[in-house]
Design an enzyme around this catalytic site. Structure first.
Site, PDB file in Angstrom:
ATOM      1  CE  LYS A 118      -4.247  -1.829   2.007  1.00  0.00           C
ATOM      2  NZ  LYS A 118      -5.295  -1.679   3.032  1.00  0.00           N
ATOM      3  CE  LYS A 211      -8.836  -9.152  -4.643  1.00  0.00           C
ATOM      4  NZ  LYS A 211      -8.573  -9.053  -3.176  1.00  0.00           N
ATOM      5  CE  LYS A 214     -12.109   2.494  -2.978  1.00  0.00           C
ATOM      6  NZ  LYS A 214     -11.733   3.770  -3.588  1.00  0.00           N
TER       7      LYS A 214
END
Length: 350
Positions: A118, A211, A214
């Site tokens: 991240k 994957k 959003k």
């Protein structure tokens, strides 16, 4: 304080909940409430570990928190029988995190792979909250002395950390724990992963190797839980495929990620195995299979979308559900925090 078998899980309010969130987590949440005492949390404290540009600021955070709650209820979670709340309403999450920060080791956190993913290359600019995220996650679970946590592949490492923190706390304060009436020496039972069968990993409709997310720039890459029937149909019919007919056996899906993804979605929504789906559709063209998938998706998802929209139109009702859940969660959390403070040696108001 007796150990009660209890399930805890949380979902971040990051907006645009999609089919991957539904099949990967929410479906299992609904099933678990039939067999377990469940606490489902909208983890808004976790959401703000990322830059404001990611979580969208105060207005978006509030809206997204209500949207996740609406998705829980629309999918079938019963907030009267189980607990549904947002994390920031229960102060014990933050309090216990600080105690655990003083128990967890730097070396443990340095091994957390999700922080590296991240934070990316610019780790020096990542927030301390993002680095400390796994300790907060441990506090989320252990605050309720949860015995079981449904986890996907990407959260197994964090659950192991929660177990390590629980064990170290119990060891560090063993004498004090026993002197406060815990004969087994456990204030925090190490939580166990809850295996609910093969996880449904939903991939992008535009690229079967990635994957569903959003953050993908193309809205056609995902089916949002708020999409209407026409939008769902359009996205599935435009989903990337290959020119070959569907195989008759699962092995034939291995070199064909897009076909594998669509068959997997059909299998998950219909409660069947991929092998069973291929026995019905194998050898046929994608156009016929896509028509069947459209019908199935619309049947399963349209009622959820309609109910979510109804709930989102009444934010006061959604907030009342969260407040009631937070009140009930606080009773459990308060009991844990009183014991933890006494065991550590904090002087507190009786």
């Amino acid at each position: 304080m007796a150990i009660v078998e209890r399930v805890f899980s949380g979902v971040q309010p990051t907006g645009n909940l999609h089919l991957g969130n539904y099949l990967g987590a929410i479906v299992n949440f609904v099933r678990l409430q039939e067999t377990h005492n469940c606490i489902y949390c909208v983890v808004d404290l976790h959401a703000i570990t990322q830059p404001v540009s990611v979580w969208g600021g105060p207005t978006e955070l509030a809206r997204n928190t209500r949207e996740v709650t609406a998705a829980f209820i629309a999918a079938g979670i019963d907030p009267n029988k189980h607990i549904v709340f947002n994390q920031s309403q229960v102060t014990g999450h933050a309090e216990l995190t600080w105690i655990f920060n003083c128990v967890a080791r730097i070396g443990w956190l340095n091994r957390m792979t999700q922080f590296k993913e991240k934070a990316g290359k610019d780790r020096e600019n990542a927030s301390v909250g993002l680095y400390d995220y796994p300790v907060l996650m441990a506090a989320d679970i252990l605050l309720y002395r949860a015995t079981h946590v449904p986890v996907g592949e990407d959260q197994k490492q964090h659950l192991e950390l929660a177990r390590d923190i629980a064990q170290k706390f119990n060891n560090d304060f063993a004498d004090s724990i026993r002197s406060h009436g815990f004969a087994d020496g456990l204030l925090f039972p190490p939580p166990e992963p809850l295996i609910t069968g093969p996880a449904t990993r939903v991939m992008s409709l535009r690229d079967g190797t990635k994957k569903m997310s959003k953050s993908d720039s193309s809205d056609n890459s995902r089916i949002n839980l708020t999409d209407d029937a026409d939008t769902i149909a359009q996205k599935i019919r435009k989903a990337k495929t290959d020119p070959e007919p569907l195989p008759s056996e699962e092995k034939g899906l291995e070199p064909r990620p897009e076909a594998d993804n669509l068959v997997g979605i059909y299998a998950a929504l219909s409660g069947r195995s991929k092998a069973e789906v291929l026995r019905e559709f194998g050898g046929g063209q994608f156009s016929n299979f896509k028509n069947a998938l459209v019908e199935l998706c619309v049947t399963k998802l349209s009622p959820i979308a309609s109910e979510m929209k109804r709930l989102m139109a009444d934010p006061g009702h959604v907030d009342a559900i969260l407040i009631d859940g937070a009140d009930r969660a606080s009773v459990i959390a308060h009991e844990t925090m009183q014991a933890a403070k006494d065991i550590v040696g904090f002087i507190r108001k009786p």
